[in-house]
Design an enzyme around this catalytic site. Structure first.
Site, PDB file in Angstrom:
ATOM      1  N   ASP A  11    -111.896 -40.421  12.587  1.00 50.06           N
ATOM      2  CA  ASP A  11    -110.950 -40.060  13.641  1.00 50.06           C
ATOM      3  C   ASP A  11    -110.326 -38.711  13.299  1.00 50.06           C
ATOM      4  O   ASP A  11    -110.328 -38.279  12.148  1.00 50.06           O
ATOM      5  CB  ASP A  11    -109.875 -41.134  13.827  1.00 50.06           C
ATOM      6  CG  ASP A  11    -109.447 -41.794  12.522  1.00 50.06           C
ATOM      7  OD1 ASP A  11    -109.659 -41.192  11.446  1.00 50.06           O
ATOM      8  OD2 ASP A  11    -108.903 -42.903  12.567  1.00 50.06           O
ATOM      9  N   GLU A  55    -105.341 -42.967  17.925  1.00 44.90           N
ATOM     10  CA  GLU A  55    -103.986 -43.513  17.924  1.00 44.90           C
ATOM     11  C   GLU A  55    -103.473 -43.915  19.302  1.00 44.90           C
ATOM     12  O   GLU A  55    -102.652 -44.821  19.415  1.00 44.90           O
ATOM     13  CB  GLU A  55    -103.003 -42.493  17.314  1.00 44.90           C
ATOM     14  CG  GLU A  55    -103.259 -42.158  15.851  1.00 44.90           C
ATOM     15  CD  GLU A  55    -102.836 -43.252  14.901  1.00 44.90           C
ATOM     16  OE1 GLU A  55    -102.298 -44.273  15.364  1.00 44.90           O
ATOM     17  OE2 GLU A  55    -103.050 -43.084  13.680  1.00 44.90           O
TER      18      GLU A  55
END
EC number: 3.5.1.47
Length: 376
Positions: A69, A128
């Site tokens: 990520d 997120e």
């Protein structure tokens, strides 16, 4: 050779919120293009702020994927580091700067020679906030590069440097955001019989919803229903017409998550009916499914790391935190694991600062595993 510490520090200074990782993407692309120059077996695609790097195998039987990520968090950094965030109100407080650096280091090593099997390195945005893995999958960003097996890691502050932890079942819970709004009728505090108090109804809900976990969830399985926001009213002598609740549901299986979601909605609607008022219930799980490791692949990975010098393997219990890699693992068999960073501060803490010696350890461990998988 890639300077891992400097790369991490560069990335640490430019944290960006999901789907706004423009500087991050530009930095990554610059490094990737330098690493892949002259490598005719490499192709690169972008999807919004995400990047896919595909290494065509010489005799491919499968595609092995590695995912990192790339987004930061809306947190004001308080580390005091000389390379602290240059973006006000933004911080790499979840270790994604480490994740990216390790992925780049592994890519560099994978490029030393053309692999037998295909390799895909995914630099995924919006872990997120928007479940970027789901967005990319649903948009068809992988195309014919979709891996047959997918792997990834997450740093963990309470594990020591050199420790790797995972299991052969669920590593992260599935998470579901909950928003509930009770709508009654406002009025003066002196005349409650002429109003319909949304605050009272919402209070009954908060109390009654506790029974969902205690009476509907198998205690062996476990689940969480937590409401962290309760907003109602503006002054002491006015009965409010609305009450707003904002919370989270967490469960270790998707079936349990769906059961708890259903029960929370039913309880809210029952309370609203009892108080003769309206209620709006919004349940948003999106791509935040449980991270369920494939048992056979997890055992293979655990056996591999268990035999590596300098690595202490831990068979760990699931965590009730969430990770959107669960969505991709619902589509492709794979494994996620924890990598110890030995920080006194937890993930998402404004002073979270991992030990940088982890970078070399992470690259060595992951690249050796990917080399094995690419050669099978």
């Amino acid at each position: 050779m890639l300077d891992l510490i400097q790369t991490r520090r560069d990335l640490h200074q430019i944290p960006e919120i999901g789907l706004e990782e423009f500087k991050t993407q530009a930095y990554l692309l610059d490094v990737i293009e330098k690493l892949t120059t002259g490598k005719d077996f490499v192709q690169i695609r972008t999807w919004r702020t995400g990047i896919l790097v595909y290494l065509q195998g010489s005799q491919p039987e499968r595609t092995i994927g590695w995912r990192t990520d790339i987004d930061g968090l809306p947190i004001v950094e308080q580390t005091g580091l000389p390379f602290a965030s240059q973006h006000q109100g933004r911080m790499h407080a979840c270790g994604h700067d480490f994740h990216m650096t390790i992925a780049l280091g592994c890519l560099e090593r994978a490029l030393e020679e053309q692999p037998k099997n295909n390799l895909l390195f995914l630099f995924q945005p919006a872990e997120e906030n928007e479940a970027g893995g789901m967005l990319m999958y649903e948009a068809g960003a992988f195309g014919d590069w979709l891996p047959d097996q997918f792997y990834g890691l997450h740093v963990r502050p309470d594990l020591k440097v050199g420790q790797i932890a995972t299991n052969t079942h669920t590593l992260f819970a599935g998470t579901c955001e909950v928003k509930i709004r009770f709508k009654g009728k406002g009025g003066h505090a002196a005349f409650p019989h002429e109003a319909n108090d949304a605050l009272v109804a919402a209070s009954y809900f908060v109390t009654q919803v506790q029974s969902v976990v205690s009476r509907n969830v198998n205690p062996i399985e476990g689940a969480v229903v937590t409401f962290g926001v309760f907003q109602a009213g503006t002054t002491n002598n006015v009965i409010t017409d609305t009450a707003f609740l904002h919370g989270t549901i967490r469960a270790l299986t998707q079936d349990m998550s769906l059961l708890v979601q259903k029960r929370v909605k039913t309880v809210a609607e029952g309370i609203a009916a009892a108080f003769d008022m309206e209620v709006e219930v919004e349940l948003k799980q999106g791509g935040y499914l449980p991270v369920e490791n494939n048992p056979a692949l997890a055992r293979e990975l655990m056996d591999f790391f268990d035999e590596k010098d300098g690595i202490e393997l831990i068979d760990i219990e699931p965590a009730m935190t969430g990770e959107d890699f669960g969505y991709l693992l619902s589509k492709v068999d794979g494994v996620m694991f924890w990598l110890g960073i030995d920080s006194p501060y937890a993930l998402h803490h404004p002073q979270m600062s991992p030990k940088e010696e982890v970078l070399a350890i992470g690259v060595a461990a992951v690249s050796s595993f990917l080399k094995k998988k690419a050669a099978e």
